[in-house]
Scaffold this active site. Sequence first.
Site, PDB file in Angstrom:
ATOM      1  N   ASN A  92       0.788  -1.238   0.000  1.00 30.25           N
ATOM      2  CA  ASN A  92       0.000   0.000   0.000  1.00 30.25           C
ATOM      3  C   ASN A  92       0.821   1.291   0.000  1.00 30.25           C
ATOM      4  O   ASN A  92       0.330   2.328  -0.424  1.00 30.25           O
ATOM      5  CB  ASN A  92      -1.024  -0.013   1.148  1.00 30.25           C
ATOM      6  CG  ASN A  92      -0.367  -0.043   2.510  1.00 30.25           C
ATOM      7  OD1 ASN A  92       0.727  -0.555   2.671  1.00 30.25           O
ATOM      8  ND2 ASN A  92      -1.046   0.507   3.493  1.00 30.25           N
ATOM      9  N   GLY A 148       2.837  -5.415   7.334  1.00 25.57           N
ATOM     10  CA  GLY A 148       1.830  -6.153   6.584  1.00 25.57           C
ATOM     11  C   GLY A 148       0.690  -6.567   7.488  1.00 25.57           C
ATOM     12  O   GLY A 148       0.443  -5.939   8.524  1.00 25.57           O
ATOM     13  N   SER A 149       0.021  -7.640   7.120  1.00 24.40           N
ATOM     14  CA  SER A 149      -1.187  -8.041   7.851  1.00 24.40           C
ATOM     15  C   SER A 149      -0.831  -8.715   9.173  1.00 24.40           C
ATOM     16  O   SER A 149       0.213  -9.366   9.283  1.00 24.40           O
ATOM     17  CB  SER A 149      -2.007  -9.004   6.983  1.00 24.40           C
ATOM     18  OG  SER A 149      -1.234 -10.150   6.723  1.00 24.40           O
ATOM     19  N   GLU A 209       4.833  -4.065  12.007  1.00 22.16           N
ATOM     20  CA  GLU A 209       3.910  -2.937  11.804  1.00 22.16           C
ATOM     21  C   GLU A 209       2.693  -3.525  11.112  1.00 22.16           C
ATOM     22  O   GLU A 209       2.746  -3.844   9.920  1.00 22.16           O
ATOM     23  CB  GLU A 209       4.567  -1.863  10.926  1.00 22.16           C
ATOM     24  CG  GLU A 209       5.824  -1.243  11.515  1.00 22.16           C
ATOM     25  CD  GLU A 209       5.551  -0.332  12.700  1.00 22.16           C
ATOM     26  OE1 GLU A 209       4.387   0.067  12.907  1.00 22.16           O
ATOM     27  OE2 GLU A 209       6.499  -0.048  13.449  1.00 22.16           O
ATOM     28  N   CYS A 236      -2.957   1.621   6.731  1.00 18.27           N
ATOM     29  CA  CYS A 236      -3.090   0.930   8.020  1.00 18.27           C
ATOM     30  C   CYS A 236      -3.741   1.811   9.077  1.00 18.27           C
ATOM     31  O   CYS A 236      -4.329   1.303  10.018  1.00 18.27           O
ATOM     32  CB  CYS A 236      -1.729   0.437   8.482  1.00 18.27           C
ATOM     33  SG  CYS A 236      -0.525   1.748   8.472  1.00 18.27           S
ATOM     34  N   GLU A 290     -10.268  -5.292  10.059  1.00 14.87           N
ATOM     35  CA  GLU A 290      -9.704  -4.213   9.245  1.00 14.87           C
ATOM     36  C   GLU A 290     -10.290  -4.323   7.838  1.00 14.87           C
ATOM     37  O   GLU A 290     -10.066  -5.320   7.145  1.00 14.87           O
ATOM     38  CB  GLU A 290      -8.181  -4.366   9.195  1.00 14.87           C
ATOM     39  CG  GLU A 290      -7.508  -3.316   8.351  1.00 14.87           C
ATOM     40  CD  GLU A 290      -6.001  -3.516   8.250  1.00 14.87           C
ATOM     41  OE1 GLU A 290      -5.545  -4.673   8.118  1.00 14.87           O
ATOM     42  OE2 GLU A 290      -5.281  -2.502   8.287  1.00 14.87           O
TER      43      GLU A 290
END
Length: 473
Positions: free
Chosen positions: A151, A227-228, A247, A281, A375
């Site tokens: 992203n 990432g996720s 993160e 995020c 999310e």
Amino acid sequence: MRKKLFIDGKWVKAEKYTSLLSPYNEKIIAEIPVATLNDVDQAIAAAYHAREKMAKMPKHERAKILENVASLLEQRKEEAAHIIAQESAKPLRTALEEVNRTIQTYKFSSEEAKRIHGETLPLDAAPGGENRIGYTIREPIGVIGAITPFNFPMNLVAHKVGPAIASGNTIVLKPASQTPLSAFFIAELLQEAGLPDGALNVVTGRGSLIGNQIVQDERVKMITFTGSPQVGIAIRNKAGLKRVTLELGSNSAVIIDEGVDLRSIVPRCVKGAFSNQGQVCISLQRIYVHKNIYEEFVDRFVSETRTLTIGDPLHASTDISALISKNDVQRVLNWIEEAKQAGATVATGGDITGNIVHPTVLLHTKPDMKVSCQEVFGPVVLINKVASVEEAIQFVNDSRYGLQAGIYTNHIARALDAAEKLEVGGVMINDIPTFRVDHMPYGGVKESGIGREGIKYAIEEMTELKLVVINRQ
Ligand SMILES: NC(=O)c1ccc[n+]([C@@H]2O[C@H](COP(=O)([O-])OP(=O)(O)OC[C@H]3O[C@@H](n4cnc5c(N)ncnc54)[C@H](O)[C@@H]3O)[C@@H](O)[C@H]2O)c1
Ligand SMILES: O=C[C@H](O)CS(=O)(=O)O
């Protein structure tokens, strides 16, 4: 256009290639190398070999390389923004914002390279510590495995590569499969900027295969992952004694107290909710508005949302373009449908054009709906009515995530109370949770991650603290 792997300062052909498609129109953009396990092994070996040279490099030289990359990027920023827009469908204007921030990130890295130091210790504060001099130094950790998401394909790479170089480490970078071009572009600029061979290596391919190999290799001393939560937690479970920073995701929220000026707040909230199609995020996903201004807030928010321009990411006027994949389009539609079935109403949006999900505002949602408790990572925002700031804080905290939160209020006591009680890594008073500049400490609590980025803070994570004690006898 066939790309190559970047290993030990050389552009290396791969055995196999895969086509990279535009998320917007599904046309082929480039052919991307699929690294083999042997390629990854070579990349790690190169980084391992280069680590002494990087560790010994004077700080002013590291700083110069980072300053050079910032100015090279400045010279080629239109091209850089085009690459981001093409591979990720981030609208061109937003992509240019990302490039400008990337330049900042490398400039901050250059400055921080000169400020890495330890401290002196008053050892005689303890009986037995007399006649000793104590001080600490910060040493590079060695080879760092950097795994990045789609992203912010340029700036989030910079948040790992910049502080790693500043602190004398070497890197094996695995960018997201959909956004390798930004990473290759930056590798090219860093080489031109004077980075020694092997200090940065870029390998592309399936995360579960080559990401996993990087995580498990003993020569790699640290994993810095963005990432996720799902992938991040799996990495942490496999990393053993490696240092790990994660993160991860969030369902960020803002609280809107009564008495605030909605004319400036609403446009800011709309930007926070829909920038990069909500694939941020710290995207604004949940809004808790005081009951006395709820109707006015909703009316203004929906009107402002309807002014957004949907379209091709490469057009200068586009605000909202395609999501990163068809699967994500379908997932977001399913979550909206599930919310509707359970009583939510769609104030605007809820439909698609191609791979573009229209900016969607949901009302009357419940905390257990996926659009609220997970999310979304899409252009969907919920506006909820609350009786007080106190009640809103409870809703915000009722989340498995905790990255950043915002509160708009004219009451300093309520703002400070929120700052104390909100369970997040960062509280933004009179701003949206989506605020970030690149030198601030940034990271989450709960399932939003561990560790902090923001150059100075990333450097702390990427260095080992060593103690030296001299006994004067
Ligand atoms: N907190 C932050 O700073 C921050 C910033 C940006 C994105 N994010 C989060 O990232 C997510 C979206 O990005 P994404 O879809 O690219 O995330 P993702 O977790 O699917 O992928 C991230 C990276 O991990 C790699 N990967 C996948 N499986 C792996 C495995 N088994 N082992 C090692 N690596 C593997 C991917 O190839 C990619 O490079 C969202 O949850 C978002 O909130 C967080
Ligand atoms: O997606 C999460 C990023 O950290 C957003 S930003 O770079 O902070 O804007």
